[in-house]
Design an enzyme around this catalytic site. Structure first.
Site, PDB file in Angstrom:
ATOM      1  N   GLU A  38       0.535  -9.382   0.748  1.00 30.52           N
ATOM      2  CA  GLU A  38      -0.932  -9.517   0.780  1.00 30.52           C
ATOM      3  C   GLU A  38      -1.452 -10.662  -0.081  1.00 30.52           C
ATOM      4  OE1 GLU A  38      -2.226  -4.917   1.574  1.00 30.52           O
ATOM      5  OE2 GLU A  38      -1.732  -5.448  -0.463  1.00 30.52           O
TER       6      GLU A  38
HETATM    7  C1  TNX Z   1      -0.608  -1.885   1.001  1.00 31.69           C
HETATM    8  S1  TNX Z   1       2.352  -1.814   1.004  1.00 31.69           S
HETATM    9  C2  TNX Z   1      -0.131  -2.446  -0.172  1.00 31.69           C
HETATM   10  C3  TNX Z   1      -0.549  -1.888  -1.467  1.00 31.69           C
HETATM   11  C4  TNX Z   1      -1.492  -0.736  -1.298  1.00 31.69           C
HETATM   12  C5  TNX Z   1      -1.043   0.133  -0.128  1.00 31.69           C
HETATM   13  C6  TNX Z   1      -1.849   1.359   0.053  1.00 31.69           C
HETATM   14  C7  TNX Z   1       2.077  -3.134   0.239  1.00 31.69           C
HETATM   15  C8  TNX Z   1       3.202  -4.021   0.051  1.00 31.69           C
HETATM   16  N1  TNX Z   1       0.846  -3.402  -0.213  1.00 31.69           N
HETATM   17  O1  TNX Z   1      -1.129  -2.896  -2.251  1.00 31.69           O
HETATM   18  O2  TNX Z   1      -1.494   0.009  -2.466  1.00 31.69           O
HETATM   19  O3  TNX Z   1      -1.112  -0.644   1.036  1.00 31.69           O
HETATM   20  O4  TNX Z   1      -1.337   2.174   1.074  1.00 31.69           O
END
Ligand code: TNX
Length: 508
Positions: free
Chosen positions: A312
């Site tokens: 992300e």
């Molecule tokens: C996605 S899974 C994210 C996290 C959040 C999560 C909540 C991932 C690598 N990144 O930053 O906490 O979703 O479900």
């Protein structure tokens, strides 16, 4: 009446999670008595497992169960035998008959897993910490067992809400019961930096003061981190620390203004949005920071992996991302560790030996999946943690107060409904290093909440990591049989309507 088409309940000897590779019921049964000794032979390693076993059995059985290095044909016999090559690094054999119960393994981890199977074959009251009536009988026969995948992980996000060493130890004990062998700690995020770094001390001052919702924060000193690592090792779990770069870094950017593009500090984030923070890819100080942090984390991590996040990074351009990940991966290699990164690593050049962790879901685009298959084609091995199966932070039902639902609802039956070997097109079984169940903690603050979210569906991932095959129509009975054990251990759990709790033969 058993409805037509319902498979029979597993034999008492097979009522274990994760399902053993082979179960052969036999004659007789083994019963613990006041005469029972735990025979550990001459090696210190078997004695360590024997001590752990005695620690589980003595309080509830009230039996003395002395350890002895003397050989003998009776009692509980723990055998480490280098000639048992078919049992591999983690496999074991459990033989139960009148008079003797023999656990054999090639390696201590296998003996430890054998003890977990033995626990589950004894009545649930064995888990209590005060004397219980018994009898303490293990059905007769032979269990021979090896895991399907080498990596069977659980992740805890201690950044969004902080969890103490004691809370983690409790969870480690629960993970060990289901043969999970990796503990991935998500140590840093926008809302908090949770591990002391001597060369950048403000990280755990300004960077650790708060959490999601603005409540109190926290962090581990290096001594506390080592305590977690050692406790995990005593339960045969390897700790994988994650320092999430280049996004998810608002806590670090708040602690050190010089890491920001304009040198002006930002606030630690107390909300739950993602994708807005980034290290400054074009500034050299960023790489001094990354080098110092990864060096210090590597120094206190005996395990082989360093997880560098990489998810992300929406506030980092695609070009910057590739530049940054290349340099960060080189730092991991410099300190002698293997890279793990989230599957967005597909947007960079993976370092030799790198491992990628897939966290997509049924709604993940074909293009993104193809990127992950492309990683596999380059020899990158994958940890699979599909969000709509393995994410323990997701709601079970729309009525749940806790949890998120961006990947949909994750009822218990759905959490079991996948096969790691066929889940991703273009990712064959030999590209899969293993599986992981993750608990993100935006909504989870207490041990009770964590357990409610993890139990029972943590066991779906544990079984997908250990066992080949498996049908929900049968698994659900073995899940139900675990509930009295959770009650004895004081573990909170979700009473899913998909599981036949309390049925006859569940071992209650
Ligand atoms: C996605 S899974 C994210 C996290 C959040 C999560 C909540 C991932 C690598 N990144 O930053 O906490 O979703 O479900």
């Amino acid at each position: 009446m058993t409805p037509p088409g319902t498979p029979p309940l597993p034999t008492a000897l097979g009522r274990v999670v994760p399902a053993p590779a082979s179960v052969l019921p036999g004659d007789g049964a083994y019963t613990l008595t006041s005469e029972t000794a735990i025979r550990v032979g001459a090696t210190g390693e078997a004695r360590t497992v024997g001590d752990y076993l005695a620690g589980v059995l003595r309080p509830s059985t009230g039996l003395p169960l002395p350890l002895t290095s003397e050989d003998g044909e009776d009692g509980i016999r723990l055998r480490l035998d280098p000639a048992e090559s078919a049992l591999g690094d983690e496999g074991y054999r459990l033989e139960s008959a009148d008079g003797a119960l023999t656990l054999t393994a090639r390696e201590p981890a296998g003996l430890f897993h054998a003890v977990q199977t033995l626990r589950q074959l004894l009545p649930p009251a064995v888990e209590r910490d005060t004397a219980q009536p018994g009898p303490w009988t293990v059905p007769g026969g032979v269990v021979t067992d090896t895991p399907r995948f080498a990596y069977r992980g659980a992740m805890v996000d201690v950044a969004r809400h902080f969890f103490t060493v004691g809370q983690l130890k409790r969870y480690i004990d629960q993970l060990a019961l289901y043969k999970i062998n990796k503990l991935h700690l998500h140590l840093t995020d926008d809302q908090g930096w949770r591990l002391a770094i001597d060369s950048w001390p403000e990280l755990t001052v300004a960077g650790a003061a708060t959490a999601v919702g603005g409540g109190s924060g926290g962090h581990y000193t290096k001594a506390q981190y080592t305590e977690i690592v050692e406790y995990a090792a005593s339960r045969h779990l390897e700790v994988i620390p994650e320092i999430d770069f280049p996004g998810h870094t608002a806590a670090a950017l708040a602690a050190y203004p010089e890491l920001n593009p304009d040198g002006v500090t930002v606030e630690v984030h107390t909300g739950t949005e993602v994708g807005f923070s980034s290290l400054t890819v074009g500034k050299e100080i960023t790489y001094d920071f990354v080098d110092d942090v990864l060096r210090e984390v590597a120094e206190i991590t005996p395990g082989r992996y360093l997880h560098i996040g990489g998810d992300e990074a929406d506030a980092t351009s695609a070009e910057d991302y590739a530049v940054f990940m290349k340099r960060a991966q080189a730092v991991v290699a410099k300190y002698g560790k293997t890279v793990v990164a989230w599957h967005q690593l597909a947007g960079a050049e993976p370092a030799p030996g790198a491992v990628a962790q897939y966290w997509g879901w049924d709604g993940t685009s074909a293009e993104e999946r193809a990127g992950v298959a492309g990683l596999a084609a380059q020899g990158v091995r994958l940890i699979l943690s599909p969000a709509d199966r393995t994410y323990l932070d997701h709601k079970y039902t729309a009525e749940d107060e806790l949890g998120l639902k961006w990947a949909g609802l994750v009822e218990v039956d759905h959490s079991y409904d996948w096969d790691p070997a066929t889940y991703l097109e273009g990712v064959p079984q030999d590209a899969v290093l293993g599986v992981e169940a993750a608990i993100w903690t935006e909504t989870v603050e207490t041990t009770e909440q964590l357990e409610y979210m993890a139990f029972p569906r943590l066991l779906s991932t544990a079984e997908r990591g250990w066992s080949a095959g498996g049908e929900w129509s049968e698994f659900r009975h073995r899940l139900a049989a675990q509930a009295p054990r959770w009650e004895a251990l004081g573990i909170a759990y979700y009473k899913s309507p998909t599981v036949p709790w309390g049925e006859a033969g569940s071992g209650a």
